[in-house]
Design a protein around this motif. Structure first.
Motif, mmCIF file in Angstrom:
data_model
loop_
_atom_site.group_PDB
_atom_site.id
_atom_site.type_symbol
_atom_site.label_atom_id
_atom_site.label_comp_id
_atom_site.label_asym_id
_atom_site.label_seq_id
_atom_site.Cartn_x
_atom_site.Cartn_y
_atom_site.Cartn_z
ATOM 1 N N THR A 94 17.582 9.282 -7.573
ATOM 2 C CA THR A 94 17.202 8.064 -8.306
ATOM 3 C C THR A 94 16.209 7.204 -7.541
ATOM 4 N N GLY A 95 16.095 7.432 -6.228
ATOM 5 C CA GLY A 95 15.161 6.647 -5.422
ATOM 6 C C GLY A 95 15.672 5.264 -5.077
ATOM 7 N N THR A 96 16.966 5.001 -5.305
ATOM 8 C CA THR A 96 17.492 3.671 -5.016
ATOM 9 C C THR A 96 18.878 3.803 -4.388
ATOM 10 N N ILE A 97 19.647 2.703 -4.335
ATOM 11 C CA ILE A 97 20.964 2.744 -3.734
ATOM 12 C C ILE A 97 21.925 3.514 -4.638
ATOM 13 N N GLY A 98 22.570 4.546 -4.083
ATOM 14 C CA GLY A 98 23.524 5.325 -4.851
ATOM 15 C C GLY A 98 24.936 4.808 -4.697
ATOM 16 N N GLU A 99 25.248 4.277 -3.502
ATOM 17 C CA GLU A 99 26.589 3.756 -3.242
ATOM 18 C C GLU A 99 26.491 2.710 -2.145
ATOM 19 N N TRP A 100 27.324 1.681 -2.228
ATOM 20 C CA TRP A 100 27.277 0.564 -1.272
ATOM 21 C C TRP A 100 28.695 0.040 -1.084
ATOM 22 N N LYS A 101 29.176 0.052 0.152
ATOM 23 C CA LYS A 101 30.517 -0.481 0.433
ATOM 24 C C LYS A 101 30.464 -1.439 1.614
ATOM 25 N N THR A 102 31.262 -2.480 1.517
ATOM 26 C CA THR A 102 31.323 -3.498 2.567
ATOM 27 C C THR A 102 32.742 -3.587 3.112
ATOM 28 N N ARG A 103 32.831 -3.734 4.427
ATOM 29 C CA ARG A 103 34.151 -3.849 5.044
ATOM 30 C C ARG A 103 34.119 -5.016 6.033
ATOM 31 N N ALA A 158 0.823 -1.215 0.000
ATOM 32 C CA ALA A 158 0.000 0.000 0.000
ATOM 33 C C ALA A 158 0.855 1.262 0.000
ATOM 34 N N TYR A 159 1.974 1.222 0.720
ATOM 35 C CA TYR A 159 2.790 2.431 0.903
ATOM 36 C C TYR A 159 3.751 2.668 -0.250
ATOM 37 N N LEU A 160 4.399 1.589 -0.719
ATOM 38 C CA LEU A 160 5.435 1.733 -1.747
ATOM 39 C C LEU A 160 4.975 1.342 -3.149
ATOM 40 N N GLN A 161 4.007 0.420 -3.222
ATOM 41 C CA GLN A 161 3.498 -0.091 -4.494
ATOM 42 C C GLN A 161 4.619 -0.565 -5.426
ATOM 43 N N PRO A 162 5.517 -1.435 -4.909
ATOM 44 C CA PRO A 162 6.620 -1.911 -5.760
ATOM 45 C C PRO A 162 6.111 -2.820 -6.870
ATOM 46 N N ARG A 163 6.839 -2.834 -7.973
ATOM 47 C CA ARG A 163 6.460 -3.699 -9.087
ATOM 48 C C ARG A 163 7.012 -5.110 -8.915
ATOM 49 N N LYS A 164 7.959 -5.277 -8.009
ATOM 50 C CA LYS A 164 8.532 -6.599 -7.776
ATOM 51 C C LYS A 164 7.598 -7.442 -6.914
ATOM 52 N N GLN A 165 7.641 -8.768 -7.117
ATOM 53 C CA GLN A 165 6.880 -9.705 -6.293
ATOM 54 C C GLN A 165 7.578 -9.812 -4.941
ATOM 55 N N ASP A 199 27.500 -8.467 -1.539
ATOM 56 C CA ASP A 199 27.337 -7.789 -2.830
ATOM 57 C C ASP A 199 25.992 -8.119 -3.472
ATOM 58 N N THR A 200 25.527 -9.347 -3.268
ATOM 59 C CA THR A 200 24.208 -9.721 -3.785
ATOM 60 C C THR A 200 23.116 -8.924 -3.091
ATOM 61 N N LEU A 201 23.300 -8.664 -1.784
ATOM 62 C CA LEU A 201 22.337 -7.836 -1.050
ATOM 63 C C LEU A 201 22.236 -6.451 -1.683
ATOM 64 N N CYS A 202 23.369 -5.910 -2.079
ATOM 65 C CA CYS A 202 23.365 -4.597 -2.739
ATOM 66 C C CYS A 202 22.509 -4.628 -3.999
ATOM 67 N N THR A 203 22.700 -5.656 -4.811
ATOM 68 C CA THR A 203 21.930 -5.786 -6.044
ATOM 69 C C THR A 203 20.440 -5.906 -5.756
ATOM 70 N N LEU A 204 20.100 -6.690 -4.746
ATOM 71 C CA LEU A 204 18.689 -6.913 -4.409
ATOM 72 C C LEU A 204 18.032 -5.641 -3.881
ATOM 73 N N PHE A 205 18.729 -4.922 -2.995
ATOM 74 C CA PHE A 205 18.167 -3.674 -2.463
ATOM 75 C C PHE A 205 18.012 -2.640 -3.578
ATOM 76 N N THR A 206 19.001 -2.570 -4.444
ATOM 77 C CA THR A 206 18.951 -1.596 -5.535
ATOM 78 C C THR A 206 17.777 -1.866 -6.464
ATOM 79 N N SER A 207 17.585 -3.141 -6.817
ATOM 80 C CA SER A 207 16.506 -3.471 -7.753
ATOM 81 C C SER A 207 15.139 -3.279 -7.121
ATOM 82 N N PHE A 208 15.017 -3.597 -5.827
ATOM 83 C CA PHE A 208 13.721 -3.418 -5.173
ATOM 84 C C PHE A 208 13.345 -1.943 -5.103
ATOM 85 N N LEU A 209 14.272 -1.114 -4.650
ATOM 86 C CA LEU A 209 13.984 0.314 -4.541
ATOM 87 C C LEU A 209 13.696 0.925 -5.907
#
Length: 520
Positions: free
Chosen positions: A511-520, A374-381, A399-409
């Motif tokens: 862009t409404g999504t992840i702009g930068e993602w770094k892991t340490r 209701a709040y975000l109305q994402p197109r992803k299942q 790194d896969t988490l980054c891809t998943l968060f980016t695509s969802f947003l």
């Protein structure tokens, strides 16, 4: 074993050999302790079966209670005239449906007792005459059972104010006859999801005793742990074999999924009966209650959320803040609680405050999924995306988490993003992040966890990995990682053997999504 899934007739359950969890000792106590009651419970929680059991009891159907507690408790078995009003089956979004239904009920009762009342008389006054005649003809006072009394209001709540007001007035006029017909009434029960106050449909007659949080009747609907062990040991063992786990592990899985409701300060655990019976019948753990249909009033209610769901859960409240609903959709807590989406988790006797949170995993996941939709109305299942995130967390694939968060947003429509000012942008991304992390909380998830030197955005713990997230809006990933170090967010995990990931991520308001993602 036959499970009465979708069967609300006590008579049918007994005669056709379905399993019946005996609540008749509570029913006996209820019927011998007072006369006018109101009971609120979530949908599909056994309210209609309770009404049907009461109807058969007051009609003197002694043979149906053979072997139940009532057989030994009741000695007289007086037969009373019973008037049962069931609002379950009708759609009240159309004008005139409520009036037609009440008219139909009264017509039927007038024929039953041979009355020829002036049809121009108000329906409530005609019902008053029916109650009086029934008492005089049978020698016993009448019983009135009203199931889902609030459905005519909930169907149009926040959708048609004029029809909502009309339904309130019609019901108020109908119920007001209980006051003038008091001498002819033996017992009255109104059940529903929501208790309306101040603009009450009850104000026309003596206020019914609200037993919704009465310790004596907290298990009147639903199934307790003791009842689960006593009635369903065999199917639980069968489920354990299917899931290749011990019986105790199977019970724990059922508890996490369907248990956790509490209806008084005594905190007696109550299972959702609809989901539990479905699971035992199919030997499958699934989201039965939530998938059976989200009430339309809840969907409309969700539209009023303004980034505040994270402020509702896990907090202590005085009872007046969540028991009485004052028809204010901007204050949704009472409706969410009474609808079964939140429940009591603790009680502070000294302050008379109740801790409210999600009852179990089925409700939490279902509610948050509906809220995200209701709040975000994402197109992803959503369900597929959540599974992918959990898989990545289990595998330690940051790194896969980054891809998943980016695509969802990125799947959230541009029009859903808050763009008014910097404060609105920040609140939108904070709330979006909160909803996402609550959705994937298969494992231990801390959102905005307070530590000695600050508040961590999120920590996720799995059996093999620990993820510390710090998110920034339009900042840099290096700034986020530096904050994790400066504030010592990882300090409490120094001696932990699990692998630790520090993740700095940036939300881009452009862009409404992840702009930068770094892991340490």
């Amino acid at each position: 074993m036959k499970y009465p899934i979708g069967i609300q007739s006590f008579e049918r359950i007994i005669e056709d050999g379905y399993v019946y969890v005996d609540k008749t000792h509570l029913i006996y106590d209820l019927t011998h302790s007072g006369s006018i009651y109101f009971l609120s419970r979530p949908r599909r929680f056994g309210k209609s079966l309770l009404v049907s059991t009461l109807e058969n009891y007051y009609l003197g159907h002694k043979e149906l209670f053979k072997g139940l507690a009532m057989e030994k408790l009741e000695k007289e078995w007086n037969v009373h005239p019973v008037f049962h009003v069931d609002f379950n089956g009708a759609n009240f979004t159309k004008e005139g449906v409520l009036e037609t239904m009440l008219e139909d009920y009264v017509n039927k009762w007038e024929k039953q007792y041979g009355l020829h009342t002036n049809r121009e008389l108000e329906t409530g006054l005609r019902f008053r005459d029916v109650l009086k005649s029934a008492h005089e003809q049978t020698g016993h006072r009448a019983v009135v059972l009203i199931d889902e009394y609030d459905k005519p209001i909930l169907d149009v709540l926040d959708m048609d104010n004029e029809l909502e007001d009309r339904h309130r007035n019609v019901l108020k006029a109908f119920y007001s006859i209980f006051k003038v017909a008091d001498a002819h009434l033996q017992f009255v029960l109104l059940t529903g999801v929501t208790k309306f106050s101040q603009v009450s449909v009850f104000s026309g007659f003596n206020q019914p005793k609200d037993i919704s949080m009465d310790t004596r009747y907290e298990t009147l609907c639903g199934i307790t742990q003791e009842e689960l062990d006593r009635y369903f040991a065999e199917p639980i063992s069968a489920m354990a074999i299917k899931y290749r786990c011990s019986t105790e592990e199977m019970k724990s899985l059922l508890q996490q999924k369907y248990d956790g409701y509490h209806f008084s300060e005594s905190l007696t655990d109550v299972y959702n009966p609809f989901s539990l019976l479905n699971a035992l019948d199919s030997l499958q753990i699934r989201d039965y209650w939530f998938s059976s249909g989200t009430p339309t009033y809840l969907i409309r209610l969700l539209a009023h959320f303004k980034e505040n769901m994270n402020e509702l859960t896990g907090k202590y409240y005085p009872p007046e803040e969540f028991i009485d609903y004052k028809a204010d959709v901007e204050r949704p807590l009472p409706m969410i609680y009474q609808g079964g989406y939140l429940t009591i988790k603790d009680y502070d006797m000294r302050r008379n405050r109740f801790l409210l949170d999600f009852p179990n995993n089925e409700v939490k996941n279902g509610f948050l999924t509906a809220l995200v939709a209701a709040y975000l109305q994402p197109r992803k299942q959503l369900s597929n995306w959540i599974d992918d995130v959990v898989d990545a967390l289990e595998a330690g694939e940051a790194d896969t988490l980054c891809t998943l968060f980016t695509s969802f947003l990125a799947s959230i429509p541009y029009t859903m993003r808050r763009k008014e000012d910097e404060t609105e942008k920040e609140r939108y991304f904070q709330y979006t992040f909160y909803l996402i992390m609550r959705l994937i909380s298969v494992y231990t998830v801390y959102v905005e966890k307070v530590q000695s030197q600050g508040r961590v955005d999120c920590i996720v713990e799995t059996p093999q990995y620990i993820y510390i997230f710090e998110f920034k809006l339009d900042g840099t990933a290096d700034e986020a990682l530096q904050q994790i170090e400066d504030k010592g967010y990882a300090r409490e995990y120094v001696a932990d053997s699990r692998k630790l990931f520090r993740i700095g991520a940036v939300f881009s308001s452009e862009t409404g999504t992840i702009g930068e993602w770094k892991t340490r």
